[in-house]
Motif scaffolding. Sequence first.
Motif, mmCIF file in Angstrom:
data_model
loop_
_atom_site.group_PDB
_atom_site.id
_atom_site.type_symbol
_atom_site.label_atom_id
_atom_site.label_comp_id
_atom_site.label_asym_id
_atom_site.label_seq_id
_atom_site.Cartn_x
_atom_site.Cartn_y
_atom_site.Cartn_z
ATOM 1 N N LYS A 1 38.941 42.135 43.817
ATOM 2 C CA LYS A 1 40.093 42.707 44.526
ATOM 3 C C LYS A 1 39.666 43.421 45.791
ATOM 4 O O LYS A 1 40.390 43.410 46.801
ATOM 5 C CB LYS A 1 40.827 43.675 43.588
ATOM 6 N N SER B 1 39.978 38.533 40.551
ATOM 7 C CA SER B 1 40.602 38.859 41.832
ATOM 8 C C SER B 1 41.584 40.013 41.723
ATOM 9 O O SER B 1 41.978 40.594 42.741
ATOM 10 C CB SER B 1 41.316 37.623 42.393
ATOM 11 N N SER B 2 41.997 40.351 40.511
ATOM 12 C CA SER B 2 42.914 41.476 40.312
ATOM 13 C C SER B 2 42.184 42.763 39.941
ATOM 14 O O SER B 2 42.822 43.771 39.644
ATOM 15 C CB SER B 2 43.926 41.140 39.206
ATOM 16 N N ASP C 1 38.725 45.530 40.829
ATOM 17 C CA ASP C 1 37.638 45.921 41.719
ATOM 18 C C ASP C 1 36.294 45.563 41.086
ATOM 19 O O ASP C 1 36.210 45.300 39.879
ATOM 20 C CB ASP C 1 37.688 47.430 41.996
#
Length: 300
Positions: free
Chosen positions: A91, A139-140, A142
């Motif tokens: 992310k 991707s969602s 950190d």
Amino acid sequence: MEEKLERYPQKSGVGKWIVIGIVAVVLFILSQTCLVVTYQNEYKLIKQFGKVEKIVSEPGLSFKVPFIQTVDTLPKEMLLYDLQPSEVITKDKKAMVCDCYVLWKISDPQLFIQTLNSQSYAENRINTTVYNAVKNAISSMDQKEVVSGRDGELSEAIRTNIGTSMDQYGIDLISVETKHLDLPSDNKAAVYERMISERNNEAAQYTATGEAEAAKIRTQTDNEVAISLSEAEAEAEKIVAEGEAEYMRIMSTVYGDESRSEFYTFVRSLDAAKASLVGKNKTVILSEDSPMAEIFNSIR
């Protein structure tokens, strides 16, 4: 003539055994083409002209029509599929290399054979589905969340993204686990340097905070010491003043008594003479009219 007659029974006996042998071979061939042996860790698919006529899921013997029906085998046990390592973006826009594996099994062989038809196609479908789920999950999150989530949170997020999408293929995904999660080799040096810089900044911040706290403690301690010394000096001066006052009171009492005043005058004269004797010369020469001589002359 008799010898020829004796040979006929022998020929008929040999022919009988030949016929029995042929029948046995035929029966053996038929048994091999008719019998289907199913083991505990597999499904047997009996097909006729490419269409599945029967699925045997229990271990044992079953039958098929020879030369018309064929048999295929599907694994019934739990299978392992190892995905190729792939690069994904977190992310916070940091690249990571994820290497994971899948434990799966065929839960519905009929649906499996209708939709995928083979284990290789099934692995291709698993690869695509799991890769997309891993990419969406990472991707969602950190980078710190991805690293700290290796104890179960990441796998749970991947399973949530997959959902029940594999049920339509007759596949049960038992588990999706990450076996390796690392930085790309070309980014490691930069990331390590940034991490070192961040740790140094944190250390400098902690040091500055500690020094400020230490200065505060030292200042507070110095103030307490100064107050204590001031109070001690005031108390000492008070005691000295009281001592001097008591001394003056005693001296006043002594000098007020005529019987003792001459003695104390004599003692003080000796003290004055002693104080005047300095250096190697210890001789005191006094004139008759000097105050000190008068003191000594006044003593009888």
